[in-house]
Write a protein that holds these residues in place. Structure first.
Motif, short mmCIF file in Angstrom:
data_model
loop_
_atom_site.label_atom_id
_atom_site.label_comp_id
_atom_site.label_asym_id
_atom_site.label_seq_id
_atom_site.Cartn_x
_atom_site.Cartn_y
_atom_site.Cartn_z
N ALA A 182 9.96 0.55 5.29
CA ALA A 182 11.40 0.42 5.12
C ALA A 182 12.04 -0.33 6.29
CB ALA A 182 12.02 1.81 4.97
N LYS A 183 11.58 -0.06 7.50
CA LYS A 183 12.14 -0.73 8.68
C LYS A 183 11.84 -2.22 8.65
CE LYS A 183 12.48 -0.28 13.72
NZ LYS A 183 12.01 0.50 14.90
N ALA A 184 10.60 -2.58 8.29
CA ALA A 184 10.23 -4.00 8.21
C ALA A 184 11.05 -4.72 7.15
CB ALA A 184 8.74 -4.13 7.91
N ALA A 185 11.28 -4.04 6.01
CA ALA A 185 12.08 -4.64 4.95
C ALA A 185 13.52 -4.84 5.40
CB ALA A 185 12.03 -3.76 3.71
N ILE A 245 22.84 -6.79 -1.16
CA ILE A 245 22.90 -5.35 -0.89
C ILE A 245 22.11 -5.00 0.35
CG2 ILE A 245 22.16 -3.09 -1.78
CD1 ILE A 245 22.91 -4.09 -4.59
N GLY A 246 20.92 -5.59 0.50
CA GLY A 246 20.10 -5.33 1.67
C GLY A 246 18.64 -5.10 1.31
N VAL A 247 18.26 -3.82 1.24
CA VAL A 247 16.87 -3.45 0.93
C VAL A 247 16.84 -2.63 -0.37
CG1 VAL A 247 14.80 -2.22 1.70
CG2 VAL A 247 16.21 -3.45 3.35
N LEU A 248 16.07 -3.09 -1.33
CA LEU A 248 15.91 -2.41 -2.61
C LEU A 248 14.56 -1.72 -2.64
CD1 LEU A 248 16.89 -5.45 -4.90
CD2 LEU A 248 18.44 -3.82 -3.81
N LEU A 249 14.54 -0.51 -3.16
CA LEU A 249 13.28 0.20 -3.43
C LEU A 249 13.15 0.32 -4.94
CD1 LEU A 249 10.78 1.96 -2.83
CD2 LEU A 249 12.32 3.92 -2.55
N ILE A 250 12.12 -0.29 -5.49
CA ILE A 250 11.89 -0.26 -6.93
C ILE A 250 10.64 0.56 -7.20
CG2 ILE A 250 11.41 -1.59 -9.02
CD1 ILE A 250 13.19 -3.19 -6.08
N SER A 303 18.68 -13.50 -4.82
CA SER A 303 19.91 -12.84 -4.38
C SER A 303 19.94 -12.57 -2.88
CB SER A 303 20.11 -11.52 -5.13
OG SER A 303 19.04 -10.62 -4.86
N GLY A 304 18.81 -12.79 -2.19
CA GLY A 304 18.77 -12.57 -0.75
C GLY A 304 18.50 -11.14 -0.34
N ASN A 305 17.95 -10.33 -1.23
CA ASN A 305 17.62 -8.94 -0.92
C ASN A 305 16.13 -8.79 -0.61
OD1 ASN A 305 20.11 -7.18 -1.56
ND2 ASN A 305 19.97 -8.50 -3.36
N ALA A 306 15.82 -7.91 0.31
CA ALA A 306 14.43 -7.51 0.51
C ALA A 306 14.09 -6.44 -0.52
CB ALA A 306 14.22 -6.96 1.92
N ALA A 307 12.82 -6.35 -0.89
CA ALA A 307 12.42 -5.39 -1.92
C ALA A 307 11.11 -4.72 -1.56
CB ALA A 307 12.28 -6.08 -3.27
N ILE A 308 11.07 -3.42 -1.79
CA ILE A 308 9.85 -2.62 -1.65
C ILE A 308 9.49 -2.14 -3.05
CG2 ILE A 308 8.82 -0.55 -0.63
CD1 ILE A 308 11.09 -0.72 1.52
N LEU A 309 8.29 -2.45 -3.51
CA LEU A 309 7.87 -2.08 -4.86
C LEU A 309 6.75 -1.06 -4.81
CD1 LEU A 309 8.49 -5.45 -4.87
CD2 LEU A 309 8.27 -4.99 -7.29
N LYS A 310 6.89 -0.01 -5.60
CA LYS A 310 5.85 1.02 -5.70
C LYS A 310 5.54 1.23 -7.18
CE LYS A 310 3.08 4.32 -4.29
NZ LYS A 310 2.22 4.27 -5.51
N LEU A 312 11.88 7.80 -0.29
CA LEU A 312 13.20 8.27 -0.71
C LEU A 312 13.97 8.93 0.43
CD1 LEU A 312 12.38 9.72 -4.25
CD2 LEU A 312 13.53 7.56 -3.70
N ASP A 313 13.28 9.25 1.52
CA ASP A 313 13.94 9.82 2.69
C ASP A 313 14.45 8.75 3.66
OD1 ASP A 313 13.85 12.50 2.13
OD2 ASP A 313 11.87 12.80 3.03
N CYS A 314 14.10 7.49 3.42
CA CYS A 314 14.40 6.42 4.37
C CYS A 314 15.79 5.82 4.12
CB CYS A 314 13.32 5.34 4.30
SG CYS A 314 11.70 5.86 4.90
N ASP A 315 16.80 6.67 4.06
CA ASP A 315 18.14 6.18 3.80
C ASP A 315 18.71 5.37 4.96
OD1 ASP A 315 18.00 8.87 4.90
OD2 ASP A 315 20.19 8.79 4.95
#
Length: 448
Positions: free
Chosen positions: A12-15, A113-118, A137-144, A187-190
């Protein structure tokens, strides 16, 4: 793009860091990255489809054992006619979209928006869809992804990663998490993640909403309804209902409940029911609709009709099953009364996804569209039209039933928010108001 087994906080921090670089990346660099992704996926088609076939084979065994639903199995298969081509075309469609304007100085300017978690189950094409929209859109994304799509996930990721290596997109901007059991920690990385988008079962969406402080964009059910008013065109109602129910029964925009005005039963329902039954669809009917169909249909088809129970009108079947209910207004009442009853049923039972009225009256259609509290409200068309590609978005990250800035199919615009920009010449708040103070003058200024 990177495949990562780092800790959720490191991911999450890297994203978060990468999102700031991606947000100011020129549109030409983002488009070059999408072109490279399309080319790499095309070249890797054979390997990806082979990996997907492995997933489908394992999932088929799990479905046969009752460990996986048929709807998930259908969503997993990239070999389904048109699905691979649609996935690739969506990348080109997104590339052609106008870039979100992040430099227009006005009351508000758009920004990522910033960082998306999908988090997704099955649906391997989500990787390509989300990657394209996130980069554009210029957002970073984390996919699981879910375990049922592991081979497809890795094959598609390898192709995309290869494409992005030579691009200007930061490596950590798109991360694909391989760590098992990482969802709860992510989900805790708000502190770093700005929006969560779950794509999958009701259970996944509900779990996500209940276990995070991060805003969640999505829907838990796709309980869609079609209402047939007596003045509807019978030649229109049959193909619309057939497409809405059987075009892709496992989709969230498939119709689950058919409401029919009592005066429309004989003109519309026999042809609709006959066509559905011929195609293997089960009909769960209330008493008036079943009684009418039992006399209107041949005996062999009438024997297939089932009795509806009240819970059927609150059920997302995701399979060839349709609940049928009769709208019965008081005798000699107006069209408005019947419409009010239909709207009340939909607002009470639907999931606020997509609902449709079939009518020749533009005034009734407009009232229906204004009164039904759903993300998509149509007249005289299929529920299956509720789709990002069909809306011209290129593709979508999902369909939102939330009452937030993005509702319905969410494409590029839904992944942008706003910031307020004020350009001053030394003004301070204390100079305004009070006796002798400057007065506020609010004017709408031209955009140029």
């Amino acid at each position: 793009m990177s495949l990562t087994d780092s800790s959720p906080e490191q991911i999450a921090k890297a994203a978060s860091v990468a999102s700031r670089s991606l947000a100011i990346l020129p549109a030409s660099d983002r488009n070059d990255a999408l072109t490279a992704i399309h080319q790499s996926l095309s070249q890797a088609k054979e390997a990806i489809l082979a990996a997907n076939a492995e997933d489908v084979e394992l999932a088929s065994k799990a479905a046969a054992d009752g460990q996986l639903s048929q709807s998930v199995l259908k969503r997993l298969d990239l070999g389904r006619p048109g699905k691979w081509d649609d996935m690739l075309q969506s990348i080109l469609d997104v590339r052609q979209l106008d870039d979100p304007d992040h430099d227009l100085v006005r009351e508000r300017i758009t920004c990522p928006i910033g960082v998306l978690l999908i988090i997704f189950e099955a649906r391997p094409e989500v990787i390509a869809n989300i990657t394209a929209l996130a980069i554009k859109s210029g957002n970073a994304a984390i996919l699981k992804g879910g375990k049922e799509s592991t081979a497809s996930f890795l094959a598609i990721s390898a192709a995309i990663s290869s494409a992005l290596t030579a691009s200007a997109v930061p490596n950590a901007a798109i991360q694909l998490v391989t760590t098992r059991d990482a969802i709860a920690s992510l989900l805790d990385c708000d502190k770093y993640i700005d929006l969560v988008i779950p794509r999958g079962s009701n259970e996944l969406v509900r779990y996500t909403k209940e276990h995070t402080r991060i805003p969640v964009l999505g829907h838990a059910d796709g309980l869609c309804t079609i209402y047939i008013h007596p003045d509807a065109d019978p030649h229109m109602s049959v193909p619309i209902v057939i497409d809405s129910k059987l075009g892709y029964p496992a989709a969230c925009n498939s119709v689950e409940t058919l409401l029919v005005h009592q005066e429309a039963l004989e003109a519309h329902l026999p042809a609709i029911a006959s066509a559905l039954l011929e195609k293997g669809c089960s009909l769960r009917c209330d008493s008036p609709s079943k009684a009418m169909l039992s006399t209107a249909l041949p005996a062999e088809k009438a024997a297939l009709l089932q009795d509806a129970v009240e819970e059927d009108y609150d059920t997302e079947f995701l399979s060839p099953i349709l609940a049928v209910k009769t709208v019965t207004p008081p005798a000699d009442s107006s069209d408005e009364v019947a419409l009010t009853l239909a709207i009340a049923h939909i607002n009470a039972h639907s999931s606020h996804h997509t609902d449709v009225i079939l009518t020749s009256s533009s005034s009734l259609a407009k009232r229906f569209q204004a009164s039904v509290d759903s993300a998509c409200v149509f007249s005289n068309t299929s529920t299956r039209m509720a789709d990002g590609m069909r809306f011209g978005f290129g593709t979508e990250v999902g369909i939102s039933t939330n009452k937030i800035h993005a509702r319905g199919p969410v494409g590029l615009d839904g992944l942008c928010i706003y910031k307020n920009v004020v350009s001053g010449t030394g003004q301070v708040a204390g100079d305004y108001g009070g006796a002798g103070g400057k007065q506020w003058r609010h004017e709408m200024l031209p955009l140029d």
